[in-house]
Scaffold this active site. Structure first.
Site, mmCIF file in Angstrom:
data_model
loop_
_atom_site.group_PDB
_atom_site.id
_atom_site.type_symbol
_atom_site.label_atom_id
_atom_site.label_comp_id
_atom_site.label_asym_id
_atom_site.label_seq_id
_atom_site.Cartn_x
_atom_site.Cartn_y
_atom_site.Cartn_z
ATOM 1 N N HIS C 225 0.657 -1.363 -0.035
ATOM 2 C CA HIS C 225 0.154 0.100 -0.001
ATOM 3 C C HIS C 225 0.828 1.185 0.102
ATOM 4 C CE1 HIS C 225 -3.623 2.052 -0.413
ATOM 5 N NE2 HIS C 225 -3.321 2.793 0.407
ATOM 6 N N TYR C 229 1.432 4.882 -2.500
ATOM 7 C CA TYR C 229 1.555 6.235 -2.155
ATOM 8 C C TYR C 229 2.835 6.887 -2.735
ATOM 9 C CZ TYR C 229 -3.105 6.885 0.064
ATOM 10 O OH TYR C 229 -4.087 6.815 0.337
ATOM 11 N N HIS C 376 -9.877 0.624 -11.064
ATOM 12 C CA HIS C 376 -9.526 1.691 -9.961
ATOM 13 C C HIS C 376 -8.047 1.820 -10.199
ATOM 14 C CE1 HIS C 376 -8.681 3.286 -6.049
ATOM 15 N NE2 HIS C 376 -7.845 2.385 -5.717
ATOM 16 N N PHE C 377 -7.102 1.074 -10.317
ATOM 17 C CA PHE C 377 -5.978 1.472 -10.171
ATOM 18 C C PHE C 377 -5.409 1.859 -11.495
ATOM 19 C CE2 PHE C 377 -5.020 -3.157 -10.202
ATOM 20 C CZ PHE C 377 -4.257 -3.258 -11.389
ATOM 21 N N HIS C 378 -6.119 1.675 -12.572
ATOM 22 C CA HIS C 378 -5.796 2.474 -13.982
ATOM 23 C C HIS C 378 -6.044 3.794 -13.836
ATOM 24 C CE1 HIS C 378 -4.627 -1.471 -15.266
ATOM 25 N NE2 HIS C 378 -4.030 -0.923 -16.253
ATOM 26 N N ARG C 441 -10.304 -9.938 -12.257
ATOM 27 C CA ARG C 441 -9.443 -9.322 -12.596
ATOM 28 C C ARG C 441 -8.218 -10.435 -13.078
ATOM 29 N NH1 ARG C 441 -5.830 -6.889 -7.519
ATOM 30 N NH2 ARG C 441 -4.378 -6.230 -9.100
ATOM 31 N N ARG C 442 -7.197 -10.049 -13.779
ATOM 32 C CA ARG C 442 -6.032 -10.893 -13.919
ATOM 33 C C ARG C 442 -6.413 -12.267 -14.353
ATOM 34 N NH1 ARG C 442 -2.500 -10.523 -8.461
ATOM 35 N NH2 ARG C 442 -1.164 -8.953 -9.214
#
Lengths: 49, 158, 551
Positions: C225, C229, C376-378, C441-442
């Site tokens: 995590h 950041y 989300h993380f894209h 995903r994946r």
């Protein structure tokens, strides 16, 4: 009269140039989006088994 | 350090919203029992077949518990056992799973049944199957070249 | 006194070190982007990989090369440039340590990449045991981390030197921010270094039979995590400090910017359990505790949102804008250095909101390991962060190479940003929607035995392929821009924009530079959030897991 006009004009300009009203509205739009998305998914969670 | 009045208003709103979210989640989890699957039980991954719970995967009626059935799955690359199972509508079921090899993901599409299955650990979740339908069980954690072929099916029938 | 250390230009020798990092980063963009394109095409169901290349091999390339290599190299280069600019040219010793770090990272990258290409390490970038990669893969990753520590040391040494030379003065804001991110990175990477060195390397070498899966995952996510950041904070550096200067405005508040970075240092790390909410072996009460800590790390982002809007509005009004939103019209939309990162900022609104959903304890059951998370993380790393990095490159690369961003390239850069926005709207939007329907995903293309539910996901997968293809065009455009700015753009001077605070009189409180205090609290929070559940994982561990190579 001309003097008074000038005075009031300057005053409004100063008020306006330091205002962050738009910022406040903008961040509350962000906040609204966060709340709506969260509540939406929460209801999806409640609806499903 | 100076903070603008509007920023204070914004942060008070934001922090309050976060506290409301946390309160809702906390009450639901700790008071109503809607915790994410967190069973602390373990099993020898090489002896899953001999284990009391896992030697016969599938649906079993149980008595004297808070739930009516136990639905046991064994995960192994690249299949879930049982491959298909029928559950009566409205049954309160404890779904129990473990893995014989690597980490798998036990996801049931369109439901809240979603848990990691890890070798050595028992994963479980209790739920009431209250909607009729065919629910696809799939592995949602990468486990190897056949990962996307690893499925099962739960049929909730009247 | 403060001004003396502010270099007008980054020293040529430092610039070389920075550019070395950028070359690797942009090669990674090409390789990783190509892998991404192949993935979305495969998953549309209309395309198969040739020559027996595996989907998961490509996916490992994509994750490792973009998530670990592009980001780490770009960030290290960017932070070196920021420190060299604001705290002064590195000493020869500092620069040498930086070069050593760069080469260690590069050797590690090549080693890991070779293992992935040989299909000895198709374990994805999270390399969850007991899937077992070749030991050279783990060794390579270790070298990347160790190398980054060396580069980080360069930054720390420069900071210490500046403080000695300027007693009682707050450090330059950019240097301060780079330092915070470096320290967070070092504290966080101890976790991944521990699992790789103590668990995975001996195990992959056959020195030990089995591995403790729960411990390994927990150490990974202790790192995983703060990793995100570590990606985000350099983007925030650009948003807080550089964007105000680019638009011609001022930094809203120097002190509040520092405070938000300190909050990130404190709360980014003890939150890894929100990636492990659905796994056995961890008590739900401890999961919930880390959920609460995760929500705390939202607060500095709320502060950032306010600061940025305030910077824009103040600037707009100083230019005579009136009304509630008149200031929007005064922003320099034709300047890619502003507009491309601005698209990133906008993307961070749904990205952050989605992140709060992901971290919401039992609600994680709705989205965990679905393609929603990929969506989300894209938005976070692959739009907010990456577009900001691109926006930085538009001026930093020519600044370092002694060239100019021409009007023509600026126009291409704008097109690149718009294409990214369009492509990502399709791809990430479709991913979020399909994820809520349960699509994983994946996973390679699959009809899941003809299941009706899986058939519903296919239109979304086609939308992802459309979006992904547009993104690939944007990547090619970006690479063209990078090569132009690095080698072919006309010679000249490109400004390194460093903003000034709106209120120059307000000195940042010196307490922000008290690292004993902040690192002390960071460690205490980590111990508080992790000690008991971690001991549980060791004490109540099941028999260890053997390694498998299932690809």
């Amino acid at each position: 009269m001309a003097k008074a006009e000038l005075k009031s004009e300057t005053k409004t300009e100063i008020e306006d140039s330091s205002s962050l009203k738009g910022t406040l509205v903008s961040v509350f739009f962000v906040g609204f989006f966060i709340v709506v998305l969260w509540v939406g998914v929460y209801f999806l969670y409640l609806d499903r088994f | 350090m100076h903070m603008h009045k509007f920023e204070k208003i914004w942060l008070i709103f934001g922090v309050t919203a976060l506290l409301v979210f946390l309160s809702v989640l906390g009450v639901s989890a700790f008071y109503l029992g809607n915790q994410p699957p967190s069973c602390l039980a373990v099993v020898d991954p090489t002896k899953v077949d001999e284990h009391e719970t896992f030697k016969e995967p599938g649906l079993k009626k149980v008595e004297g518990k808070d739930w009516d059935y136990e639905l046991v799955f064994v995960a192994q690359a690249f299949a879930y056992t049982p491959g298909t199972v029928e559950v009566p509508l409205g049954a309160k079921v404890k779904v129990i799973a473990t893995s014989k090899d690597v980490i798998h993901g036990f996801g049931v599409a369109g439901t809240n049944i979603n848990m990691m299955v890890e070798p050595g650990y028992i994963s479980e979740i209790v739920t009431t199957f209250d909607k009729v339908g065919e629910y696809l069980v799939l592995c949602n954690e990468y486990c190897g070249s056949g990962h996307h072929l690893m499925t099962s099916m739960i049929k909730v029938v009247e | 006194m403060l001004k003396t250390s502010l270099n007008l230009k980054v020293d040529r020798r430092d610039a070389k070190l920075v550019m070395a990092h950028f070359y690797v980063a942009f090669i990674a963009l090409l390789v990783g982007g190509l892998a991404g394109l192949l993935q979305v095409l495969v998953r549309s169901g209309k395309f198969e990989l040739p020559a027996g290349i595996g989907y998961y091999q490509i996916l490992t390339v994509h994750g490792v090369v973009l998530g670990l290599v592009l980001t780490t190299f770009f960030i290290m280069g960017f932070q070196l440039a920021a420190v060299s600019k604001t705290a002064g040219t590195f000493t020869n010793k500092q620069r040498t340590i930086g070069w050593i770090g760069f080469w260690i990272m590069t050797i590690g990258t090549v080693a890991a990449a070779v293992m992935i290409l040989l299909n000895e390490a198709s374990v994805l970038y999270t390399f969850y045991a007991p899937l077992q990669a070749h030991f050279v893969f783990y060794l390579g990753l270790t070298l990347v981390v160790v190398g980054s520590w060396a580069v980080g040391t360069t930054i720390i040494l420069k900071y210490a030197e500046w403080r000695r030379a300027n007693p009682g003065q707050p450090s330059p804001l950019l240097t301060f921010m780079a330092l915070v991110n470096t320290m967070m990175w070092i504290v966080a990477t101890i976790g991944v270094a521990a699992t790789v060195l103590i668990q995975l390397l001996p195990w992959s070498l056959g020195l030990v039979e089995t591995v403790n899966v729960g411990v390994s995952r927990t150490l990974f996510w202790y790192f995983g995590h703060p990793l995100v950041y570590f990606w985000l904070l350099p983007a925030y550096m650009a948003w807080y400090v550089m964007i105000p200067k680019i638009i011609g405005g001022k930094i809203f508040s120097d002190s509040l910017a520092r405070m938000s970075f300190i909050l990130f240092l404190l709360f980014s790390i003890p939150v890894g359990f929100h990636h492990q909410l659905l796994e056995p072996g961890i008590d739900p009460a401890w999961k919930f505790l880390q959920v609460v800590l995760t929500f705390l790390v939202v607060i500095p982002s709320l502060m950032t949102a306010f600061s940025l809007f305030a910077t824009f509005e103040s600037y707009g009004r100083s230019q005579g804008a009136t009304g509630l939103f008149g200031w929007l019209k005064k922003l320099p939309w034709k300047d890619a250095r502003f507009t491309v990162p601005f698209i990133g900022m906008l993307a961070f609104i749904p990205a952050g909101a989605g992140g709060i959903v992901n971290a919401s304890h039992q609600m994680n059951q709705v989205v965990h390991n679905t393609v929603w998370v990929t969506g989300h993380f894209h938005l976070t790393v692959a739009t907010a962060v990456v577009l900001t990095f691109f926006g930085v490159s538009f001026w930093l690369v020519p600044h370092l190479t002694g060239r100019k961003l021409t009007k023509k390239i600026n126009k291409l850069a704008l097109i690149q940003g718009y294409l990214w926005a369009i492509g990502m709207t399709f791809m990430s939007g479709a991913m979020h929607a399909a994820g809520l329907l349960g699509a994983p995903r994946r996973s390679s293309f699959s009809e899941y035995g003809g299941a009706a539910q899986a058939a519903e996901w296919i239109p979304y997968q086609i939308a992802q392929a459309v979006g992904g293809s547009i993104l690939f065009i944007a990547i090619i455009l970006m690479l063209y821009i990078f090569v132009n700015l690095a080698f072919f753009a006309p010679k000249g001077e490109e400004e390194f924009p460093v903003g000034e605070a709106a209120n120059q009189e307000e000195k940042a409180p010196m307490v922000f530079e008290n690292w004993k205090l902040w690192l002390g609290i960071t460690v205490l929070l980590i111990l508080f959030a992790y000690t008991i559940p971690f001991i549980d994982l060791i004490k109540n561990a099941p028999p260890g897991a053997q390694g498998y190579k299932l690809w």
